[in-house]
Scaffold this active site. Structure first.
Site, PDB file in Angstrom:
ATOM      1  N   HIS A  54      47.844  42.810  26.533  1.00  0.00           N
ATOM      2  CA  HIS A  54      46.450  42.447  26.835  1.00  0.00           C
ATOM      3  C   HIS A  54      45.602  43.074  25.738  1.00  0.00           C
ATOM      4  CE1 HIS A  54      46.913  41.819  31.491  1.00  0.00           C
ATOM      5  NE2 HIS A  54      47.629  40.976  30.777  1.00  0.00           N
ATOM      6  N   CYS A  62      48.381  46.893  28.220  1.00  0.00           N
ATOM      7  CA  CYS A  62      46.971  46.540  28.382  1.00  0.00           C
ATOM      8  C   CYS A  62      46.132  47.600  27.664  1.00  0.00           C
ATOM      9  CB  CYS A  62      46.574  46.450  29.855  1.00  0.00           C
ATOM     10  SG  CYS A  62      44.802  46.093  30.005  1.00  0.00           S
ATOM     11  N   HIS A  75      51.729  46.449  34.778  1.00  0.00           N
ATOM     12  CA  HIS A  75      50.391  46.600  34.179  1.00  0.00           C
ATOM     13  C   HIS A  75      49.925  48.044  34.403  1.00  0.00           C
ATOM     14  CE1 HIS A  75      46.051  46.085  33.694  1.00  0.00           C
ATOM     15  NE2 HIS A  75      46.285  44.913  33.146  1.00  0.00           N
ATOM     16  N   ASP A  78      40.941  39.263  27.468  1.00  0.00           N
ATOM     17  CA  ASP A  78      40.152  39.112  28.702  1.00  0.00           C
ATOM     18  C   ASP A  78      38.936  40.025  28.646  1.00  0.00           C
ATOM     19  OD1 ASP A  78      41.135  41.634  29.300  1.00  0.00           O
ATOM     20  OD2 ASP A  78      42.317  41.007  31.011  1.00  0.00           O
ATOM     21  N   HIS A  79      38.154  40.028  29.726  1.00  0.00           N
ATOM     22  CA  HIS A  79      36.977  40.891  29.876  1.00  0.00           C
ATOM     23  C   HIS A  79      36.023  40.783  28.692  1.00  0.00           C
ATOM     24  CE1 HIS A  79      39.172  43.692  32.963  1.00  0.00           C
ATOM     25  NE2 HIS A  79      39.477  42.416  33.118  1.00  0.00           N
ATOM     26  N   TYR A 126      36.501  36.615  33.193  1.00  0.00           N
ATOM     27  CA  TYR A 126      37.311  35.473  32.751  1.00  0.00           C
ATOM     28  C   TYR A 126      36.468  34.224  32.491  1.00  0.00           C
ATOM     29  CZ  TYR A 126      41.304  38.368  33.694  1.00  0.00           C
ATOM     30  OH  TYR A 126      42.217  39.383  33.638  1.00  0.00           O
TER      31      TYR A 126
END
Ligand code: DNO
Length: 387
Positions: free
Chosen positions: A305, A278, A240, A348-349, A365
């Site tokens: 991501h 990401c 990541h 996400d986020h 989340y």
């Protein structure tokens, strides 16, 4: 891309059957109960895998199989910990869980100063405030030499903040930066730990002689040992990027830009050594052209991501809407990754909204915001596929 969702295991308040209902295809999770550095037993992996499969889903990605600090700073027990890591990796391969996300960020994983910043539309978002981060570094951690890492303007604002900040706000800053964002990602500090600042300062001290070159050397050492195991068991490893993608708290960060990604991919040039793309982390660095990176590294990307951020001129950054916002350019990424139908992707986020506000979700989340984001991303994917 395969639509996946980060689910925190059997104790998650979101159930697998909820996820079936909203179009999730694959699950991203980890054996959260196993302490960092210990072996993931085949039996426990299989138990969780079957639980997921019984709900009509598949365990697509492990996020994360954490890399112990001592591997990152080359402590005396790193070889033993790398051996454990190899056994866990082999066990995952044997069970058929073949994509493993991890990170190589020293001491601290993702960083935000604010976890519930109110937006004009009434939702709440995550936020990185540079002045408050500098305040944490200089006035709370009291890190030696920290001042030289910030421009004069930020130093002055941090000094002014020191005159007005309340004890409660200080506590909140500590909670946000080193506790609430870290525990649930199997980080170093968990809620309930006594004196997190002292623990954190001890961890920072382990890196006092580790510069960027040394951290790269330690990363290469790790990859040289684990990638052959990943290859043997058909597992794709995907690191990541650092979030945010620049050095923090005097610590080097080594997965921040094109040159870094090129470096680690070549350090062990094997397709099993890959990247978690990401877009959120990468877009927070104004040096990164996110779609250009996606084009360049798509073949070595094993997990995506999809989220986006907007860096602001004062050095802050904010999460951007999944639909048409920020420097992540998600629509362009979807076009680039459309040729990879099995590539797992998650959001996400997303904003904290509606009836989720008082529920105890891990920061970034919550359910409804992520469901909305997944709907938006699914819409973009369908439109792109139909072009
Ligand atoms: C934050 C997450 C990261 C990520 C790890 C992977 O929301 O994206 O914590 O899971 O860095 O090891």
């Amino acid at each position: 891309m395969e639509k996946t969702w980060r689910w925190f295991g059997k104790n998650d308040i979101i159930s697998l059957s909820d996820l079936r209902q909203i179009g999730v295809e694959g699950i991203v999770t980890a054996l959260h109960q196993i302490p960092n550095g210990e072996i993931w037993p085949l039996e426990e992996i299989n138990d969780l895998k079957h639980y997921i499969e019984d709900a009509g889903l598949r365990w697509s990605v492990v996020e994360s199989l954490p890399v112990s600090e001592s591997i990152k700073y080359a402590g005396p027990d790193r070889d033993r910990l790398i051996e454990n890591y190899k056994v866990s990796l082999a066990n995952l391969g044997k069970a058929g869980v073949k994509t493993v996300c991890y990170n190589f960020m020293p001491v601290i994983d993702w960083i935000r100063t604010d976890l519930q910043r109110k937006q004009d539309d009434g939702t709440y978002t995550l936020y990185f405030d540079k002045v408050r981060f500098a305040y944490f570094d200089i006035y709370i951690l009291k890190r030696k030499g920290a001042e030289k890492d910030y421009p004069q303007e930020v130093l002055e604002k941090a000094q002014a903040l020191d005159k007005t900040i309340t004890e409660k706000e200080k506590e909140e800053l500590i909670e946000n930066i080193i506790v609430k964002t870290q525990g649930f990602v199997n980080g170093n500090i968990k809620e309930g730990d006594q004196n997190p600042v002292a623990i954190f300062n001890r961890l920072l001290a382990d890196y006092k002689d580790v510069d960027k070159d040394q951290l790269r050397a330690n990363f290469k050492y790790f990859l040289e040992q684990v990638i052959p195991v990943a290859e043997e068991y058909g597992v794709n490893m995907c690191v990541h990027p650092d979030d945010p993608p620049f050095p923090v708290l005097g610590l080097p960060r080594i997965v921040t830009n094109e040159e870094d990604i090129d470096w680690f991919l070549k350090a062990v040039d094997n397709p099993h050594n890959g990247l978690t793309f990401c877009a959120g982390s990468l877009s927070a660095g104004i040096h990164n052209d996110v779609p250009a990176l996606a084009k360049k590294f798509a073949d070595r990307t094993h997990f995506v991501h999809l989220r986006s951020t907007n860096p602001l001129p004062n050095g802050d950054f904010i999460e951007a809407p999944h639909l048409g916002g920020g420097r992540g350019h998600l629509l362009e990424l979807i076009k680039i990754f459309k040729d990879y139908p099995h590539l797992p992707m998650r959001v996400d986020h997303a904003p904290l909204m509606l009836t989720d506000v008082d529920k105890k979700y891990n920061p970034g989340y919550s359910f409804l915001g992520r469901m909305k984001a997944l709907g938006e991303v699914s819409g973009m994917m369908a439109a792109v596929a139909a072009e």
